[in-house]
Design a protein around this motif. Structure first.
Motif, PDB file in Angstrom:
ATOM      1  N   ILE A  51       0.823  -1.213   0.000  1.00  0.00           N
ATOM      2  CA  ILE A  51       0.000   0.000   0.000  1.00  0.00           C
ATOM      3  C   ILE A  51       0.854   1.259   0.000  1.00  0.00           C
ATOM      4  CG2 ILE A  51      -1.867   1.232   1.157  1.00  0.00           C
ATOM      5  CD1 ILE A  51      -2.694  -1.489   0.124  1.00  0.00           C
ATOM      6  N   LEU A  52       1.773   1.385   0.964  1.00  0.00           N
ATOM      7  CA  LEU A  52       2.476   2.648   1.160  1.00  0.00           C
ATOM      8  C   LEU A  52       3.675   2.835   0.241  1.00  0.00           C
ATOM      9  CD1 LEU A  52       2.438   2.849   5.074  1.00  0.00           C
ATOM     10  CD2 LEU A  52       0.692   3.569   3.441  1.00  0.00           C
ATOM     11  N   ASP A  53       4.414   1.763  -0.054  1.00  0.00           N
ATOM     12  CA  ASP A  53       5.689   1.904  -0.762  1.00  0.00           C
ATOM     13  C   ASP A  53       5.581   1.671  -2.256  1.00  0.00           C
ATOM     14  OD1 ASP A  53       6.800   2.394   1.687  1.00  0.00           O
ATOM     15  OD2 ASP A  53       7.431   0.326   2.030  1.00  0.00           O
ATOM     16  N   ARG A  54       4.405   1.418  -2.789  1.00  0.00           N
ATOM     17  CA  ARG A  54       4.239   1.178  -4.231  1.00  0.00           C
ATOM     18  C   ARG A  54       3.600   2.384  -4.895  1.00  0.00           C
ATOM     19  NH1 ARG A  54       1.122  -4.091  -5.558  1.00  0.00           N
ATOM     20  NH2 ARG A  54       1.279  -3.067  -7.587  1.00  0.00           N
ATOM     21  N   SER A  56      -4.910   4.873  -9.670  1.00  0.00           N
ATOM     22  CA  SER A  56      -6.350   4.595  -9.574  1.00  0.00           C
ATOM     23  C   SER A  56      -6.601   3.103  -9.384  1.00  0.00           C
ATOM     24  CB  SER A  56      -7.093   5.112 -10.814  1.00  0.00           C
ATOM     25  OG  SER A  56      -6.944   6.499 -10.931  1.00  0.00           O
ATOM     26  N   GLU A  57      -5.852   2.480  -8.466  1.00  0.00           N
ATOM     27  CA  GLU A  57      -6.003   1.056  -8.210  1.00  0.00           C
ATOM     28  C   GLU A  57      -7.081   0.820  -7.150  1.00  0.00           C
ATOM     29  OE1 GLU A  57      -2.354  -0.843  -7.274  1.00  0.00           O
ATOM     30  OE2 GLU A  57      -1.224   0.156  -8.860  1.00  0.00           O
ATOM     31  N   ILE A  58      -7.723  -0.340  -7.258  1.00  0.00           N
ATOM     32  CA  ILE A  58      -8.744  -0.713  -6.283  1.00  0.00           C
ATOM     33  C   ILE A  58      -8.400  -2.093  -5.733  1.00  0.00           C
ATOM     34  CG2 ILE A  58     -11.167  -1.279  -5.927  1.00  0.00           C
ATOM     35  CD1 ILE A  58     -11.904   0.777  -7.963  1.00  0.00           C
ATOM     36  N   VAL A 107       0.886   8.915  -1.019  1.00  0.00           N
ATOM     37  CA  VAL A 107      -0.153   7.983  -1.476  1.00  0.00           C
ATOM     38  C   VAL A 107      -1.453   8.349  -0.775  1.00  0.00           C
ATOM     39  CG1 VAL A 107      -0.914   5.578  -1.613  1.00  0.00           C
ATOM     40  CG2 VAL A 107       1.509   6.126  -1.854  1.00  0.00           C
ATOM     41  N   VAL A 108      -2.522   8.477  -1.574  1.00  0.00           N
ATOM     42  CA  VAL A 108      -3.855   8.688  -1.017  1.00  0.00           C
ATOM     43  C   VAL A 108      -4.566   7.330  -0.976  1.00  0.00           C
ATOM     44  CG1 VAL A 108      -6.033   9.907  -1.207  1.00  0.00           C
ATOM     45  CG2 VAL A 108      -3.937  10.984  -2.007  1.00  0.00           C
ATOM     46  N   VAL A 109      -5.050   6.954   0.195  1.00  0.00           N
ATOM     47  CA  VAL A 109      -5.711   5.660   0.377  1.00  0.00           C
ATOM     48  C   VAL A 109      -7.117   5.919   0.931  1.00  0.00           C
ATOM     49  CG1 VAL A 109      -5.620   3.396   1.470  1.00  0.00           C
ATOM     50  CG2 VAL A 109      -3.500   4.553   0.834  1.00  0.00           C
ATOM     51  N   VAL A 110      -8.127   5.402   0.221  1.00  0.00           N
ATOM     52  CA  VAL A 110      -9.516   5.573   0.643  1.00  0.00           C
ATOM     53  C   VAL A 110     -10.095   4.200   0.967  1.00  0.00           C
ATOM     54  CG1 VAL A 110     -11.781   6.466   0.048  1.00  0.00           C
ATOM     55  CG2 VAL A 110      -9.735   7.563  -0.872  1.00  0.00           C
ATOM     56  N   TYR A 138      -9.327   2.154  -2.400  1.00  0.00           N
ATOM     57  CA  TYR A 138      -8.929   2.913  -3.598  1.00  0.00           C
ATOM     58  C   TYR A 138      -7.589   3.569  -3.299  1.00  0.00           C
ATOM     59  CZ  TYR A 138      -8.967   6.376  -7.346  1.00  0.00           C
ATOM     60  OH  TYR A 138      -8.643   7.141  -8.436  1.00  0.00           O
ATOM     61  N   MET A 139      -6.615   3.426  -4.217  1.00  0.00           N
ATOM     62  CA  MET A 139      -5.259   3.926  -3.984  1.00  0.00           C
ATOM     63  C   MET A 139      -4.795   4.753  -5.178  1.00  0.00           C
ATOM     64  SD  MET A 139      -3.745   0.342  -2.470  1.00  0.00           S
ATOM     65  CE  MET A 139      -4.522  -0.571  -3.807  1.00  0.00           C
ATOM     66  N   GLN A 140      -4.176   5.898  -4.886  1.00  0.00           N
ATOM     67  CA  GLN A 140      -3.642   6.776  -5.929  1.00  0.00           C
ATOM     68  C   GLN A 140      -2.391   7.461  -5.400  1.00  0.00           C
ATOM     69  OE1 GLN A 140      -4.552   7.605  -9.282  1.00  0.00           O
ATOM     70  NE2 GLN A 140      -2.537   8.507  -9.061  1.00  0.00           N
ATOM     71  N   SER A 141      -1.310   7.376  -6.169  1.00  0.00           N
ATOM     72  CA  SER A 141      -0.066   8.017  -5.783  1.00  0.00           C
ATOM     73  C   SER A 141      -0.074   9.478  -6.196  1.00  0.00           C
ATOM     74  CB  SER A 141       1.127   7.298  -6.424  1.00  0.00           C
ATOM     75  OG  SER A 141       1.231   5.974  -5.951  1.00  0.00           O
ATOM     76  N   LEU A 142       0.637  10.284  -5.434  1.00  0.00           N
ATOM     77  CA  LEU A 142       0.810  11.702  -5.745  1.00  0.00           C
ATOM     78  C   LEU A 142       2.299  11.976  -5.901  1.00  0.00           C
ATOM     79  CD1 LEU A 142      -1.647  13.358  -3.186  1.00  0.00           C
ATOM     80  CD2 LEU A 142      -2.086  12.732  -5.570  1.00  0.00           C
ATOM     81  N   PRO A 143       2.682  12.804  -6.897  1.00  0.00           N
ATOM     82  CA  PRO A 143       1.802  13.362  -7.933  1.00  0.00           C
ATOM     83  C   PRO A 143       1.269  12.288  -8.870  1.00  0.00           C
ATOM     84  CG  PRO A 143       4.075  13.845  -8.415  1.00  0.00           C
ATOM     85  CD  PRO A 143       4.076  13.227  -7.056  1.00  0.00           C
ATOM     86  N   LEU A 144       0.327  12.682  -9.731  1.00  0.00           N
ATOM     87  CA  LEU A 144      -0.365  11.698 -10.557  1.00  0.00           C
ATOM     88  C   LEU A 144       0.566  11.001 -11.542  1.00  0.00           C
ATOM     89  CD1 LEU A 144      -3.622  13.719 -11.283  1.00  0.00           C
ATOM     90  CD2 LEU A 144      -3.215  12.024  -9.507  1.00  0.00           C
ATOM     91  N   ASP A 145       1.714  11.628 -11.876  1.00  0.00           N
ATOM     92  CA  ASP A 145       2.633  11.038 -12.854  1.00  0.00           C
ATOM     93  C   ASP A 145       3.823  10.367 -12.182  1.00  0.00           C
ATOM     94  OD1 ASP A 145       3.713  13.313 -11.859  1.00  0.00           O
ATOM     95  OD2 ASP A 145       4.341  14.165 -13.790  1.00  0.00           O
ATOM     96  N   SER A 146       3.618   9.799 -10.983  1.00  0.00           N
ATOM     97  CA  SER A 146       4.711   9.134 -10.273  1.00  0.00           C
ATOM     98  C   SER A 146       5.146   7.870 -11.019  1.00  0.00           C
ATOM     99  CB  SER A 146       4.258   8.767  -8.858  1.00  0.00           C
ATOM    100  OG  SER A 146       3.908   9.916  -8.134  1.00  0.00           O
ATOM    101  N   PHE A 147       6.467   7.606 -11.023  1.00  0.00           N
ATOM    102  CA  PHE A 147       7.015   6.424 -11.699  1.00  0.00           C
ATOM    103  C   PHE A 147       8.000   5.715 -10.765  1.00  0.00           C
ATOM    104  CE2 PHE A 147       5.828   9.297 -15.148  1.00  0.00           C
ATOM    105  CZ  PHE A 147       5.063   8.446 -15.930  1.00  0.00           C
ATOM    106  N   ASN A 148       8.708   4.717 -11.319  1.00  0.00           N
ATOM    107  CA  ASN A 148       9.775   3.979 -10.623  1.00  0.00           C
ATOM    108  C   ASN A 148       9.289   3.282  -9.360  1.00  0.00           C
ATOM    109  OD1 ASN A 148      11.593   4.926 -12.561  1.00  0.00           O
ATOM    110  ND2 ASN A 148      11.947   6.812 -11.380  1.00  0.00           N
ATOM    111  N   ASN A 149       8.016   2.944  -9.330  1.00  0.00           N
ATOM    112  CA  ASN A 149       7.444   2.168  -8.224  1.00  0.00           C
ATOM    113  C   ASN A 149       7.648   2.843  -6.866  1.00  0.00           C
ATOM    114  OD1 ASN A 149       5.882  -0.003  -7.522  1.00  0.00           O
ATOM    115  ND2 ASN A 149       7.623  -1.238  -6.868  1.00  0.00           N
ATOM    116  N   SER A 150       7.728   4.177  -6.868  1.00  0.00           N
ATOM    117  CA  SER A 150       7.783   4.930  -5.623  1.00  0.00           C
ATOM    118  C   SER A 150       7.191   6.301  -5.875  1.00  0.00           C
ATOM    119  CB  SER A 150       9.227   5.047  -5.108  1.00  0.00           C
ATOM    120  OG  SER A 150      10.011   5.792  -6.008  1.00  0.00           O
TER     121      SER A 150
END
Length: 763
Positions: free
Chosen positions: A152-155, A159-161, A195-198, A179-191
Motif C-alpha cells: 500500500i504505502l511503498d508502491r 487509480s487502483e482498487i 499515497v492517497v488511500v480511501v 482505492y489507492m492513488q499516488s501523488l503526484p499523478l505522474d509518479s514512476f519507478n514504483n515509488s
C-alpha cells in the motif's frame, strides 16, 4: 326537480358508465395480472439496479476527483517535496485542517488518509500517525504490517482498487474495498512522494442496494473486471461461484431466471464492474397473486358501493363549485345575476389571476438588474465580511464569479466635468449605455455598474483558460483598449480608464477597485489617453495608505472571526505603505496611531469588554512602539489579530459545544419517544433544524439520525442482556412502532438479529 337536475342526471349516467369500465377491466386483469405484474417487477428491479449502479459510479468518480484535487493542492505539494529539513509541524497541521476535510460531502470518503513518504507519516482527518501506530488501530485482517507497507504505502498506484478485504477499524471487524492513488499523478519507478488511500466500507456500498436486499429479500453481488468480489449481500460466495460456473447461465443477458431467482446483470462501461441482483420468484409473484384474489372482490364491492355513493354525490356534486363561486364573488365584489354565466365568471377571474401572477413575475425579473447593481456596489465598497457571503449574494443576483480572481476597471467619459444640466445627464446616460453595450459585444455579459453620472465600473473575472494573472492582465488590457477605441470610432465618445492590480480572491475586489480609481485619477490629472494600469501610477509619498473602507473591512472581519481575511487586509495595507511609499517619520506615526485606534475601537465591542482578554490586549496595543520598523509593527498587529480572531472562534466553538451537549442530553432523555425527530430536537435547543443538522455532523462526524439509532440500539442491547422483555416489548421501549423496523435496524448496526444477540449473551 332541483335547479341542478340536469347536472344530476348527467353525473349519474357518467358515474354508472365509469362503474362498468372497471368491471370489465377487472375481468381482464384476472387473466393478465400475472404476466403484467411480473414484467413490471422485472422492469422496476432492472431500473433500481441501474440507478444504484449510477449512484455508485458517481460516488467512485468523486473519490477519484478527490485525488486530483489533492494533486494540485499547494500545501500538500509543499509537504511532499520537503527534504532534509525538520518536521514542518505547521504545514502538517494546515494539511490536516484544510486538505483532509474534503471528504465531508461524500460518505465514500469518510475514512481516508494520506501517507507522506519523506516524513514517514500517515495523515488522517483527525490526527497524524506513524505507520506502525496507525496499523495498530486500522489494519487488514489478513495483511501483516510489513506486507501492508510494501503493497500500500511503498508502491506506485494509479487509480487502483484493492478488492473486498477483511478489515479491523478501532477493534471493530468489517470489510472494505480500498482505492489507492499516488501523488503526484505522474509518479514512476514504483515509488512516490505520497499515497492517497480511501477505505470504503462494504456496508456503505451495500446501503445503496438495500432496496433489493431488504425490501425484496434478494441478494446483490458486485465484482470488478477480474472477477474479484466488491460487495456481496444476502447470499454466500459458494452460490455466486456456482452461478458463474454454470454453463446454462448466460452472463450477457440482462435478466433471466436461475433456479428460484430472477438474476439481473448489468455491466459498467466505465470500470468494467459487473452488477448482479437476485430477486426471489415468490416476491415477483406476490403482487400478481394479490391482484388475482382481490380483483373480483374489489369489482363487486365497487359496483355496490358506487351505486350508493353515486346517488349521494350526483346530488351534491355542484356544492363545491357553488362554494367556489360564492368565495370568488365575495372576494371580487361581484353579485350573482341571472344574465351572468358562471363559467364565464370563473374563467374571466381565473384568467385575471393568472395575468396578475405573470405581471408579478415580470416585476421580479425587472427588479433583478437593481439587485445586481446593489450587489456590485457592495462588492467594490468592501461591505461583505466573508467569501461565503459574497458567493451567496452573487448567486442571488445571478452573477457568475468565475474562479473568484481577476481585475477591477473603471472608465470615465471625458468632457463632461462640472456640467450638470438635464440635457447633459441624459446624454451621459446614453453614453454609459453605449459603453456597456460595446463591452458586452466584445466580451459577453460582464459585471458592470454605474459610478456617478460619467463613470462605469467593470469587473473582469478570470477563467482557468486565461493563463494566470499575466495572461488575464494582457487580455483585459487589450479588451479595454478595444472597447475605448470602438466607442470613439463609432460614437465619438472619448473615454479614459484605469484598472487595478490582480485580486486573488473576491474579498479583494474593493482593493483592486480602489487601485483602479487611483489610476483613473492619475490619468485625468496627467491627461493620459486610453487606459492606465495601476502599476504606471506615480504614487505621492507624502501620505500613508489606510482608507476608511479598509478600516471598516478589518473591523468587520475580526468581529466575524475570519482570521485569514483579516490577515490578508493587514498584509495588503502594510505592503502599500512599505512598497510604493517611503513614509516620513510623521506619516509613519500617524499610520500606526490610526491602526491602534482601529483595534481600540474593536475592544469597545461588547463581546471584548466582557472578556478578561480586553485589558491585556489593550495594554499590548498601547505598548506598540511607533518608532520601531514597520515590519516589526506589522508582526505585532498580526499577533493581535490572531489573538482576537482566536477568541471569537473559541466563543463560537463554546456555543456549538453547548448546543451539541443539549442535543445529547435531550436524546438520552427522549429516545423512547417514537415521535422524536430532528425537528423536535431543534425546537428544544431553539435553533433551526438545518443548522443543528449540519452542526452535529461537523462536530461529531455522524448524522443525528445515526446517533439516535445508536442510542436506541445501545439501550436495546442492555435490555436484551439484562431483562426478560420480549423483542417486541423492547422495540416499543426504545422508540420503535414496528418490531420489524427495530429488528432490521439492530441487525444493520450489530450484524446479528436481537434474538441471536440475546442467545449469545445468555450462554
Amino acid at each position: 326537480m332541483p335547479k341542478y337536475s340536469k347536472v344530476f342526471r348527467r353525473f349519474l349516467i357518467s358515474y354508472l358508465v365509469i362503474l362498468i369500465i372497471p368491471s370489465i377491466g377487472g375481468y381482464m386483469s384476472y387473466h393478465t395480472s400475472i404476466s403484467v405484474t411480473q414484467s413490471i417487477s422485472i422492469e422496476n428491479s432492472v431500473t433500481q439496479l441501474e440507478k444504484s449502479q449510477e449512484i455508485l459510479e458517481r460516488r467512485m468518480a468523486e473519490v477519484e476527483g478527490l485525488t486530483r484535487q489533492l494533486a494540485i493542492n499547494q500545501e500538500l505539494n509543499v509537504l511532499m517535496n520537503e527534504q532534509g529539513r525538520e518536521t514542518n509541524v505547521f504545514g502538517i497541521w494546515r494539511a490536516m485542517r484544510n486538505v483532509l476535510t474534503f471528504g465531508q460531502t461524500n460518505d465514500f470518503l469518510q475514512d481516508y488518509y494520506i501517507y507522506l513518504a519523506n516524513y514517514d507519516l500517515v495523515l488522517t482527518a483527525g490526527s497524524s500517525y506513524r505507520p506502525d501506530h496507525y496499523y495498530e488501530i486500522y489494519h487488514y485482517k489478513d495483511l501483516p504490517l510489513e506486507e501492508w507497507k510494501k503493497e500500500i504505502l511503498d508502491r506506485t498506484h494509479r487509480s487502483e482498487i484493492k478488492p473486498l478485504s477483511a478489515f479491523v477499524s478501532k477493534g471493530t471487524p468489517t470489510s472494505v474495498i480500498t482505492y489507492m492513488q499516488s501523488l503526484p499523478l505522474d509518479s514512476f519507478n514504483n515509488s512516490s512522494p505520497a499515497v492517497v488511500v480511501v477505505n470504503i466500507d462494504e456496508k456503505i456500498i451495500a446501503s445503496l442496494l438495500s432496496g433489493l436486499t431488504e425490501r425484496d429479500g434478494g441478494w446483490v453481488h458486485i465484482s470488478d473486471a477480474d472477477g474479484n468480489t466488491i460487495v456481496l449481500q444476502g447470499q454466500n460466495n459458494a452460490y455466486v461461484d456456482k452461478l458463474a460456473a454454470d454453463p446454462f447461465f448466460d452472463a450477457d443477458k440482462v435478466s433471466q431466471f436461475y433456479r428460484d431467482d430472477l438474476v439481473i446483470t448489468t455491466r459498467s462501461g466505465t470500470n468494467g464492474w459487473v452488477y448482479q441482483a437476485g430477486i426471489p420468484r415468490s416476491v415477483l409473484m406476490e403482487n400478481a397473486n394479490k391482484i388475482k384474489h382481490m380483483t373480483w372482490l374489489i369489482t363487486a364491492g365497487a359496483l355496490f358501493l358506487g351505486l350508493l355513493a353515486g346517488l349521494v354525490l350526483a346530488y351534491r356534486n355542484s356544492m363545491p363549485i357553488n362554494r367556489l363561486l360564492a368565495v370568488m364573488k365575495e372576494q371580487f365584489g361581484k353579485e350573482d345575476s341571472p344574465e351572468r354565466n358562471e363559467f364565464d365568471f370563473l374563467s374571466g377571474n381565473i384568467a385575471d389571476m393568472i395575468t396578475k401572477n405573470k405581471l408579478l413575475e415580470t416585476e421580479l425579473n425587472r427588479q433583478l438588474p437593481l439587485v445586481r447593481d446593489a450587489f456590485l456596489k457592495r462588492l467594490i465598497a468592501g461591505e461583505f465580511e466573508s467569501r461565503e457571503e459574497i458567493v451567496s449574494a452573487a448567486e442571488q443576483a445571478d452573477i457568475g464569479l468565475g474562479e473568484g480572481t481577476g481585475y477591477a476597471g473603471i472608465l470615465q467619459i471625458k468632457g463632461y466635468t462640472g456640467m450638470d444640466s438635464v440635457e447633459i445627464l441624459n446624454e451621459l446616460n446614453a453614453a454609459r449605455l453605449l459603453l456597456k453595450q460595446t463591452f458586452a459585444e466584445l466580451a459577453g455579459p460582464l459585471p458592470m455598474t454605474d459610478m456617478g453620472s460619467d463613470k462605469i465600473v467593470i469587473l473582469f473575472f478570470s477563467s482557468p483558460a486565461d493563463g494566470g494573472p499575466a495572461g488575464n492582465e494582457d487580455g483585459m488590457e487589450r479588451l479595454m483598449d478595444q472597447g475605448v477605441q470602438r466607442v470613439f470610432e463609432e460614437y465619438r465618445i472619448s473615454v479614459q480608464g484605469g484598472f487595478g492590480e490582480y485580486f486573488s480572491s473576491v474579498t479583494e475586489v474593493s482593493q483592486s477597485f480602489e487601485q483602479a480609481r487611483q489610476a483613473l485619477e492619475y490619468a485625468v490629472y496627467t491627461n493620459r489617453k486610453g487606459v492606465l494600469r495601476h502599476q504606471e501610477v506615480q504614487i505621492e509619498n507624502t501620505t500613508y495608505y489606510y482608507p476608511l473602507e479598509t478600516e471598516q473591512r478589518l473591523i468587520s472581519t475580526i468581529r466575524a472571526g475570519e482570521l485569514a481575511e483579516a490577515e490578508r487586509i493587514m498584509e495588503a495595507t502594510f505592503a502599500q505603505n512599505l512598497g510604493p511609499r517611503e513614509l516620513s517619520m510623521e506619516m509613519k506615526h500617524q499610520l500606526i496611531g490610526e491602526m491602534k485606534g482601529t483595534f481600540l475601537k474593536l475592544l469597545d465591542q461588547k463581546i471584548f469588554m466582557e472578556s478578561p482578554l480586553g485589558e491585556s490586549v489593550k495594554r499590548q496595543i498601547i505598548d506598540i512602539d511607533t518608532s520601531a520598523p514597520l515590519e516589526r509593527i506589522q508582526t505585532e498587529f498580526l499577533e493581535l489579530t490572531g489573538e482576537l480572531c482566536g477568541f471569537i472562534t473559541n466563543k463560537k466553538k463554546d456555543a456549538h459545544t453547548q448546543t451539541i451537549k443539549q442535543m445529547y442530553q435531550y436524546t438520552a432523555e427522549m429516545y423512547a419517544d417514537t415521535e422524536l425527530t430532528l425537528y423536535r430536537v431543534a425546537e428544544h435547543v431553539e435553533r433551526p433544524e438545518k443548522y443543528i443538522s449540519q452542526l452535529f455532523k461537523e462536530v461529531t462526524g455522524v448524522n443525528y439520525s445515526d446517533h439516535l439509532i445508536k442510542v436506541r440500539m445501545d439501550e436495546a442491547a442492555i435490555l436484551l442482556r439484562e431483562s426478560r422483555y420480549t423483542v417486541d416489548e423492547i422495540a416499543a421501549r426504545v422508540g420503535y412502532n414496528s418490531s420489524h423496523s427495530f429488528r432490521r435496524a439492530f441487525k444493520r448496526l450489530t450484524g446479528i438479529s436481537p434474538s441471536t444477540y440475546r442467545q449469545s449473551h445468555g450462554e
